[in-house]
Design a protein around this motif. Structure first.
Motif, PDB file in Angstrom:
ATOM      1  N   UNK A  11       0.851  -1.189   0.000  1.00 49.06           N
ATOM      2  CA  UNK A  11       0.000   0.000   0.000  1.00 49.06           C
ATOM      3  C   UNK A  11       0.879   1.228   0.000  1.00 49.06           C
ATOM      4  N   UNK A  12       0.659   2.098  -0.956  1.00 46.24           N
ATOM      5  CA  UNK A  12       1.344   3.388  -1.009  1.00 46.24           C
ATOM      6  C   UNK A  12       0.553   4.340  -0.115  1.00 46.24           C
ATOM      7  N   UNK A  13       1.212   4.832   0.927  1.00 46.01           N
ATOM      8  CA  UNK A  13       0.549   5.667   1.921  1.00 46.01           C
ATOM      9  C   UNK A  13       1.450   6.830   2.304  1.00 46.01           C
ATOM     10  N   UNK A  14       0.879   7.789   2.995  1.00 41.21           N
ATOM     11  CA  UNK A  14       1.628   8.929   3.539  1.00 41.21           C
ATOM     12  C   UNK A  14       2.454   9.633   2.465  1.00 41.21           C
ATOM     13  N   UNK A  15       1.968   9.628   1.226  1.00 34.71           N
ATOM     14  CA  UNK A  15       2.689  10.266   0.126  1.00 34.71           C
ATOM     15  C   UNK A  15       2.241  11.719   0.055  1.00 34.71           C
ATOM     16  N   UNK A  16       3.008  12.569   0.724  1.00 33.51           N
ATOM     17  CA  UNK A  16       2.712  13.989   0.804  1.00 33.51           C
ATOM     18  C   UNK A  16       3.931  14.785   0.388  1.00 33.51           C
ATOM     19  N   UNK A  17       3.704  15.848  -0.348  1.00 35.44           N
ATOM     20  CA  UNK A  17       4.768  16.798  -0.701  1.00 35.44           C
ATOM     21  C   UNK A  17       4.380  18.178  -0.197  1.00 35.44           C
ATOM     22  N   UNK A  18       5.370  18.901   0.298  1.00 36.40           N
ATOM     23  CA  UNK A  18       5.123  20.276   0.737  1.00 36.40           C
ATOM     24  C   UNK A  18       4.438  21.031  -0.403  1.00 36.40           C
ATOM     25  N   UNK A  19       3.391  21.782  -0.094  1.00 39.95           N
ATOM     26  CA  UNK A  19       2.691  22.530  -1.152  1.00 39.95           C
ATOM     27  C   UNK A  19       3.629  23.382  -2.010  1.00 39.95           C
ATOM     28  N   UNK A  20       4.672  23.934  -1.438  1.00 43.31           N
ATOM     29  CA  UNK A  20       5.597  24.788  -2.204  1.00 43.31           C
ATOM     30  C   UNK A  20       6.426  24.005  -3.219  1.00 43.31           C
ATOM     31  N   UNK A  21       6.459  22.683  -3.096  1.00 43.65           N
ATOM     32  CA  UNK A  21       7.252  21.877  -4.033  1.00 43.65           C
ATOM     33  C   UNK A  21       6.382  21.149  -5.055  1.00 43.65           C
ATOM     34  N   UNK A  22       5.072  21.215  -4.911  1.00 43.44           N
ATOM     35  CA  UNK A  22       4.189  20.501  -5.833  1.00 43.44           C
ATOM     36  C   UNK A  22       4.253  21.130  -7.218  1.00 43.44           C
ATOM     37  N   UNK A  23       4.123  20.280  -8.235  1.00 43.36           N
ATOM     38  CA  UNK A  23       4.153  20.751  -9.609  1.00 43.36           C
ATOM     39  C   UNK A  23       5.552  20.879 -10.191  1.00 43.36           C
TER      40      UNK A  23
END
Length: 148
Positions: free
Chosen positions: A77-89
């Motif tokens: 299960x791929x979980x807790x996959x979060x990126x800081x909003x400033x690094x998204x995109x």
């Protein structure tokens, strides 16, 4: 992966970073669905957090995200996959995901995940070969079988 984008095993002290990171990244979508609850969010992160399976994503040596691959019933299960909003995109999510999927393909592992209804992240996963499995009123469940 970007030259200065790396992952490292997490430490117990990283749990609080991941709790706060989830709030920064997921709270707007959870509020949109009427599902934001700070204590429930914290409890879910801490229940999924594992120093054995969770990695911290770093850019230029600074933490910018987290990801976990938890074994369950022969799949992961791929979980807790979060990126800081400033690094998204900026391609960080794609780079990390490509690395994880290459590892899963080499091991012959199927990966499963759930994404919030209406989340932009679903497009990222579908571009990397995940397909619809099922859904409920809150989540869409996707699966990716090993390539080859």
């Amino acid at each position: 992966m970007h030259a200065s984008l790396t992952t490292r095993p997490c430490l117990p002290a990283d749990a609080e970073y991941v709790v706060a990171l989830k709030e920064r990244t997921m709270r707007p979508d959870l509020e949109r669905l009427g599902r934001w609850n700070a204590e429930r969010s914290r409890s879910r992160v801490l229940a999924a957090f594992s120093t054995e399976h969770t990695r911290i994503i770093e850019f230029d040596g600074e933490p910018v995200g987290s990801v976990s691959l938890r074994p369950a019933d022969g799949d992961h299960w791929l979980e807790l996959f979060y990126l800081e909003p400033s690094t998204q995109g900026r391609g960080f999510g794609s780079a990390v995901l490509a690395e994880l999927l290459a590892e899963a393909d080499a091991a012959g592992t199927t990966i499963r995940l759930d994404v919030l209804q209406g989340s932009r992240a679903r497009g990222l996963y579908e571009r990397h070969g995940f397909v619809f499995d099922s859904e409920d009123e809150i989540d869409v469940f996707l699966v990716r079988r090993p390539a080859g």
